[in-house]
Design an enzyme around this catalytic site. Structure first.
Site, PDB file in Angstrom:
ATOM      1  N   ASP A 172       0.806  -1.227   0.000  1.00 44.69           N
ATOM      2  CA  ASP A 172       0.000   0.000   0.000  1.00 44.69           C
ATOM      3  C   ASP A 172       0.840   1.279   0.000  1.00 44.69           C
ATOM      4  OD1 ASP A 172       1.002   0.254   2.561  1.00 44.69           O
ATOM      5  OD2 ASP A 172      -0.826  -0.406   3.537  1.00 44.69           O
ATOM      6  N   TYR A 267      10.730   3.990   1.164  1.00 43.40           N
ATOM      7  CA  TYR A 267      11.535   2.956   1.838  1.00 43.40           C
ATOM      8  C   TYR A 267      13.012   2.997   1.454  1.00 43.40           C
ATOM      9  CZ  TYR A 267       7.913   0.643   4.449  1.00 43.40           C
ATOM     10  OH  TYR A 267       6.948   0.357   5.383  1.00 43.40           O
TER      11      TYR A 267
HETATM   12  P1  NAD Z   1      -1.119  -7.607  13.704  1.00 44.82           P
HETATM   13  O1  NAD Z   1      -0.093  -8.304  14.511  1.00 44.82           O
HETATM   14  O2  NAD Z   1      -2.040  -6.640  14.348  1.00 44.82           O
HETATM   15  O3  NAD Z   1      -2.042  -8.705  12.985  1.00 44.82           O
HETATM   16  C1  NAD Z   1      -1.576  -9.870  12.436  1.00 44.82           C
HETATM   17  C2  NAD Z   1      -2.456 -11.044  12.871  1.00 44.82           C
HETATM   18  O4  NAD Z   1      -1.975 -12.221  12.202  1.00 44.82           O
HETATM   19  C3  NAD Z   1      -2.423 -11.345  14.374  1.00 44.82           C
HETATM   20  O5  NAD Z   1      -3.715 -11.299  14.919  1.00 44.82           O
HETATM   21  C4  NAD Z   1      -1.830 -12.753  14.434  1.00 44.82           C
HETATM   22  O6  NAD Z   1      -2.356 -13.527  15.474  1.00 44.82           O
HETATM   23  C5  NAD Z   1      -2.194 -13.303  13.077  1.00 44.82           C
HETATM   24  N1  NAD Z   1      -1.414 -14.456  12.632  1.00 44.82           N
HETATM   25  C6  NAD Z   1      -0.086 -14.673  12.768  1.00 44.82           C
HETATM   26  N2  NAD Z   1       0.246 -15.852  12.207  1.00 44.82           N
HETATM   27  C7  NAD Z   1      -0.897 -16.381  11.702  1.00 44.82           C
HETATM   28  C8  NAD Z   1      -1.193 -17.588  11.007  1.00 44.82           C
HETATM   29  N3  NAD Z   1      -0.243 -18.475  10.708  1.00 44.82           N
HETATM   30  N4  NAD Z   1      -2.479 -17.822  10.660  1.00 44.82           N
HETATM   31  C9  NAD Z   1      -3.454 -16.944  10.959  1.00 44.82           C
HETATM   32  N5  NAD Z   1      -3.232 -15.790  11.615  1.00 44.82           N
HETATM   33  C10 NAD Z   1      -1.960 -15.514  11.977  1.00 44.82           C
HETATM   34  O7  NAD Z   1      -0.338  -6.919  12.510  1.00 44.82           O
HETATM   35  P2  NAD Z   1      -0.735  -5.676  11.604  1.00 44.82           P
HETATM   36  O8  NAD Z   1       0.077  -4.516  11.989  1.00 44.82           O
HETATM   37  O9  NAD Z   1      -2.194  -5.525  11.555  1.00 44.82           O
HETATM   38  O10 NAD Z   1      -0.202  -6.142  10.187  1.00 44.82           O
HETATM   39  C11 NAD Z   1      -0.648  -7.321   9.567  1.00 44.82           C
HETATM   40  C12 NAD Z   1       0.234  -7.675   8.410  1.00 44.82           C
HETATM   41  O11 NAD Z   1       0.013  -6.788   7.331  1.00 44.82           O
HETATM   42  C13 NAD Z   1       1.738  -7.581   8.698  1.00 44.82           C
HETATM   43  O12 NAD Z   1       2.412  -8.601   7.999  1.00 44.82           O
HETATM   44  C14 NAD Z   1       2.109  -6.241   8.116  1.00 44.82           C
HETATM   45  O13 NAD Z   1       3.466  -6.149   7.829  1.00 44.82           O
HETATM   46  C15 NAD Z   1       1.269  -6.286   6.884  1.00 44.82           C
HETATM   47  N6  NAD Z   1       1.056  -5.011   6.189  1.00 44.82           N
HETATM   48  C16 NAD Z   1       1.473  -4.970   4.916  1.00 44.82           C
HETATM   49  C17 NAD Z   1       1.295  -3.848   4.174  1.00 44.82           C
HETATM   50  C18 NAD Z   1       1.815  -3.852   2.787  1.00 44.82           C
HETATM   51  O14 NAD Z   1       2.064  -2.801   2.229  1.00 44.82           O
HETATM   52  N7  NAD Z   1       2.023  -5.014   2.168  1.00 44.82           N
HETATM   53  C19 NAD Z   1       0.678  -2.741   4.740  1.00 44.82           C
HETATM   54  C20 NAD Z   1       0.256  -2.804   6.067  1.00 44.82           C
HETATM   55  C21 NAD Z   1       0.435  -3.974   6.790  1.00 44.82           C
HETATM   56  C1  G6P Z   2       3.557   0.769   4.812  1.00 44.16           C
HETATM   57  C2  G6P Z   2       4.142  -0.394   4.079  1.00 44.16           C
HETATM   58  C3  G6P Z   2       3.798  -1.680   4.777  1.00 44.16           C
HETATM   59  C4  G6P Z   2       4.215  -1.640   6.218  1.00 44.16           C
HETATM   60  C5  G6P Z   2       3.569  -0.458   6.895  1.00 44.16           C
HETATM   61  C6  G6P Z   2       4.083  -0.282   8.296  1.00 44.16           C
HETATM   62  O1  G6P Z   2       2.181   0.802   4.668  1.00 44.16           O
HETATM   63  O2  G6P Z   2       3.737  -0.464   2.751  1.00 44.16           O
HETATM   64  O3  G6P Z   2       4.411  -2.739   4.103  1.00 44.16           O
HETATM   65  O4  G6P Z   2       3.838  -2.817   6.885  1.00 44.16           O
HETATM   66  O5  G6P Z   2       3.878   0.723   6.189  1.00 44.16           O
HETATM   67  O6  G6P Z   2       3.318   0.671   8.927  1.00 44.16           O
HETATM   68  P1  G6P Z   2       3.294   0.784  10.503  1.00 44.16           P
HETATM   69  O7  G6P Z   2       2.314   1.867  10.740  1.00 44.16           O
HETATM   70  O8  G6P Z   2       2.841  -0.571  11.011  1.00 44.16           O
HETATM   71  O9  G6P Z   2       4.680   1.093  10.919  1.00 44.16           O
HETATM   72 MN    MN Z   3       4.347  -2.406   1.888  1.00 46.05          MN
END
Ligand code: NAD
Ligand code: G6P
Ligand code: MN
Length: 444
Positions: A172, A267
């Site tokens: 995102d 990044y």
């Molecule tokens: P979070 O810790 O609040 O939520 C993650 C959830 O995943 C937790 O509730 C955890 O229990 C669960 N989980 C862990 N292993 C699991 C499994 N094997 N099966 C089912 N559930 C499982 O984290 P968050 O801050 O909400 O972020 C969630 C994910 O999204 C992270 O990997 C974060 O890096 C990612 N993210 C990616 C982007 C992106 O740009 N790609 C943007 C924002 C967040």
């Molecule tokens: C951006 C990136 C994600 C990352 C997030 C972290 O959205 O694209 O890949 O997980 O930032 O944000 P946070 O608020 O959790 O530091």
């Molecule tokens: Mn990302």
């Protein structure tokens, strides 16, 4: 448009981003109709709190929608059209380790970049494969749209280990930054069409055009970024708003300075100015602590309030750009919209002078058969060299996982631009192994 209604499972149903995505699905219900929504997490406590709260909210706002929250994979993955994945293996406790361990060595500690990202990658592979396998067992026709980080390493791991699986890896950050760019030139993000090349969290915009007139905004945006970075006055990107994020948006100014031809992904700061990051970091209180004290507390206390009062009429959850992107992507596949979006895909010539088997981030046209990457031509040697170094780190982590190889993991860390030398890499690796005992394969 059509009477078809869709079924979605959100894997990582206990994630801080889950309520925002559910709110977005409600808002988009006409354009993307749902018949069933499932939340799945392997942490029952987190799942129960968000599940109970959303059950109350959905009963009030979408009573006809079938809603389930569960920790049972069979229940979760049966009869679904899309898996929205955003798991965090090791949760925030381990993000904190990923950020704090490198700082002990004066090295950047970051969720997805450098040693932190490498450690997180090694943790994520196994669980991500498990999710893909559940999907293929219980709903073989479904698509997985994956946000789980580090998306670059997850993408490489699934490319190698599940080559036929229908998984699309997304980020995102370019979406949030594009919102800022649209603000800078007084238009809306949906009016803009971009060209972009790079890896996940490692790329550059080469064009930002008006969709209708073809007007090229690149120079106008650069002029602004050269002074302010991507810092804008209005809150267009509701997600990346904390003070530390504002610093990141500002820092784009220094990223443009080193490569004035293109607009940088934020990044890149961890690779170009790691010492600035380390100097400003508080090794006792990193981004993981900020999120635990901020977003995580806010989301879970909002959920608790809904549960306690038995209604979501007074308390609700916010929507952000993170949620809109994944819903747009699902719509593009569901309705063959042919929308242009940045995705992490196998290169196969999209970047003409880069390895075919590298997972790159480029614009794609998305329809019901998935993404068609758009050719970005040849890239300059400077970017190509940086990308080759970084993509090799990502590939070596996956190889180290498959071969359970200590040596490859040491090489991956040594190759990372953020790590100063092989000795620090080894010390870091030994610390990371200790901290990740529960999650990593046994490296030999
Ligand atoms: P979070 O810790 O609040 O939520 C993650 C959830 O995943 C937790 O509730 C955890 O229990 C669960 N989980 C862990 N292993 C699991 C499994 N094997 N099966 C089912 N559930 C499982 O984290 P968050 O801050 O909400 O972020 C969630 C994910 O999204 C992270 O990997 C974060 O890096 C990612 N993210 C990616 C982007 C992106 O740009 N790609 C943007 C924002 C967040
Ligand atoms: C951006 C990136 C994600 C990352 C997030 C972290 O959205 O694209 O890949 O997980 O930032 O944000 P946070 O608020 O959790 O530091
Ligand atoms: Mn990302």
């Amino acid at each position: 448009m059509t009477s078809k209604k869709f079924s979605i499972v959100i894997a990582g149903g206990g994630s801080t981003f889950t309520p925002g995505i559910v709110m977005m699905l409600l808002e988009e219900a006409e354009r993307f109709p749902l018949r069933k929504l499932i939340l799945y997490d392997n942490d029952e406590k987190r799942q129960d709190i968000l599940g109970e709260a959303l059950k109350i909210l959905l009963k009030e706002r979408a009573p006809e929608l079938e809603f389930i929250f569960t920790t049972d994979p069979k229940v979760a993955f049966t009869d679904v059209d899309f898996v929205f994945a955003h798991i965090r293996v090791g949760k925030y406790a381990m993000r904190e380790q990923d950020e704090k361990i490198p700082l002990k060595y004066g090295v950047v500690g970051q969720e997805t970049c450098g040693p932190g990202g490498i450690a997180y990658g090694m943790r994520s592979i196994k669980d991500m494969l498990e999710l893909v396998d559940y999907m293929e067992e219980y709903s073989p026709e479904a698509w997985m749209l994956n946000y789980s980080n580090p998306a670059a390493i997850v993408a490489e791991a699934t490319r190698v280990l599940r080559p036929d699986s229908k998984i699309l890896n997304i980020c995102d950050m370019p979406v949030g930054t594009l919102r800022r760019m649209s603000q800078i030139v007084n238009t809306t993000p949906d009016q803009l069409e971009v060209s972009y090349f790079g890896l996940n969290h490692f790329g550059w915009w080469t064009s930002v055009k008006d969709k209708n007139t073809g007007y090229e905004y690149l120079d106008d945006i650069k002029e602004y970024v050269a002074e302010h970075g991507y810092l804008t006055q209005v809150e267009v990107d509701t997600q990346h708003m904390d003070e530390s994020w504002q610093e990141t948006h500002k820092k784009a100014k220094d990223l443009l300075a080193i490569e004035p031809r293109f607009l940088p992904n934020t990044y890149l700061k961890y690779y170009f100015y790691p010492q600035d990051e380390v100097e400003h970091a508080n090794p006792a209180y990193t981004r993981a602590n900020e999120v635990m004290d901020g977003r995580e507390k806010n989301v879970f206390s909002a959920a608790q309030k809904i549960i306690d009062s038995g209604t979501a009429k007074e308390n609700s959850f916010e929507i952000d750009s993170h949620a809109s992107f994944i819903v747009d992507l699902a719509r593009a596949i569901a309705f063959n919209t042919g929308e242009r979006m940045l995705l992490i895909v196998e290169n196969n010539g999209a970047i003409a002078n880069f390895d075919d088997d590298a997972m790159v981030e480029v614009p794609c046209i998305v329809g019901s058969d998935g993404p068609e990457p758009l050719a970005q031509g040849k890239i300059p040697q400077f970017e190509r060299a940086l990308m080759l170094q970084q993509v090799t780190v990502e590939k070596m982590v996956v190889e180290a996982y498959i071969e359970k190889s200590y040596q490859k993991m040491w090489q991956a860390l040594t190759l990372s631009k953020i790590v100063p030398n092989a000795r620090v890499a080894k010390e870091l690796l030994d610390d990371l192994i200790e901290a990740n005992k529960e999650f990593w394969p046994d490296l030999k």
